[in-house]
Scaffold this motif. Structure first.
Motif, PDB file in Angstrom:
ATOM      1  N   UNK A  32       0.866  -1.183  -0.038  1.00  0.00           N
ATOM      2  CA  UNK A  32       0.063  -0.117  -0.054  1.00  0.00           C
ATOM      3  C   UNK A  32       0.707   1.180  -0.202  1.00  0.00           C
ATOM      4  N   UNK A  33       0.339   2.338  -0.669  1.00  0.00           N
ATOM      5  CA  UNK A  33       0.909   3.537  -0.835  1.00  0.00           C
ATOM      6  C   UNK A  33       0.517   4.776  -0.297  1.00  0.00           C
TER       7      UNK A  33
ATOM      8  N   UNK B  60       4.714  -3.695   7.029  1.00  0.00           N
ATOM      9  CA  UNK B  60       5.858  -3.680   5.879  1.00  0.00           C
ATOM     10  C   UNK B  60       5.083  -3.340   4.669  1.00  0.00           C
ATOM     11  N   UNK B  61       3.892  -2.413   4.678  1.00  0.00           N
ATOM     12  CA  UNK B  61       3.239  -2.011   3.390  1.00  0.00           C
ATOM     13  C   UNK B  61       2.080  -2.688   3.134  1.00  0.00           C
ATOM     14  N   UNK B  62       1.867  -4.042   3.853  1.00  0.00           N
ATOM     15  CA  UNK B  62       0.531  -4.566   3.587  1.00  0.00           C
ATOM     16  C   UNK B  62      -0.473  -4.231   4.595  1.00  0.00           C
ATOM     17  N   UNK B  63      -0.469  -3.192   5.172  1.00  0.00           N
ATOM     18  CA  UNK B  63      -1.818  -2.774   5.903  1.00  0.00           C
ATOM     19  C   UNK B  63      -1.719  -1.241   6.100  1.00  0.00           C
ATOM     20  N   UNK B  64      -2.762  -0.727   6.607  1.00  0.00           N
ATOM     21  CA  UNK B  64      -2.846   0.593   6.915  1.00  0.00           C
ATOM     22  C   UNK B  64      -3.522   0.744   8.282  1.00  0.00           C
TER      23      UNK B  64
ATOM     24  N   UNK C  71      -6.720  -1.725   8.262  1.00  0.00           N
ATOM     25  CA  UNK C  71      -7.181  -2.551   7.155  1.00  0.00           C
ATOM     26  C   UNK C  71      -5.735  -3.300   6.505  1.00  0.00           C
ATOM     27  N   UNK C  72      -6.002  -4.527   6.449  1.00  0.00           N
ATOM     28  CA  UNK C  72      -4.710  -5.247   5.756  1.00  0.00           C
ATOM     29  C   UNK C  72      -5.264  -5.498   4.349  1.00  0.00           C
TER      30      UNK C  72
END
Length: 75
Positions: free
Chosen positions: A9-10, A55-59, A68-69
């Motif tokens: 996620x970005x 590691x970027x796979x969730x917020x 939110x994954x």
């Protein structure tokens, strides 16, 4: 050799009734905000206070107590 997409996620954006998550590979996943009642009830300030997690796979939204994954955004 198959190159795998970078699905981390970005960026996050909100409309009045949806949340859109941009991925590093260029895709955008849009979901109804009603799926996430804590974010639906959160203030605009609380929604803007998000952090990349996992590691970027969730917020994570600390003030709204929401996470939110990436796997939960797929049907």
């Amino acid at each position: 050799m198959v190159k795998l997409a970078d699905e981390r996620m970005l960026e996050v954006q909100f409309t009045d009734d949806a949340i859109s998550v941009s991925l590093r590979d260029g895709r955008v996943i849009t979901m109804p905000l009603v799926w996430y009642p804590r974010l639906l009830d959160a203030t605009a300030t609380q929604r803007k206070n998000w952090k990349i997690a996992g590691s970027g796979y969730g917020i994570h939204w600390p003030a709204a107590t929401e996470f939110i994954g990436l796997t939960s955004t797929r049907i």
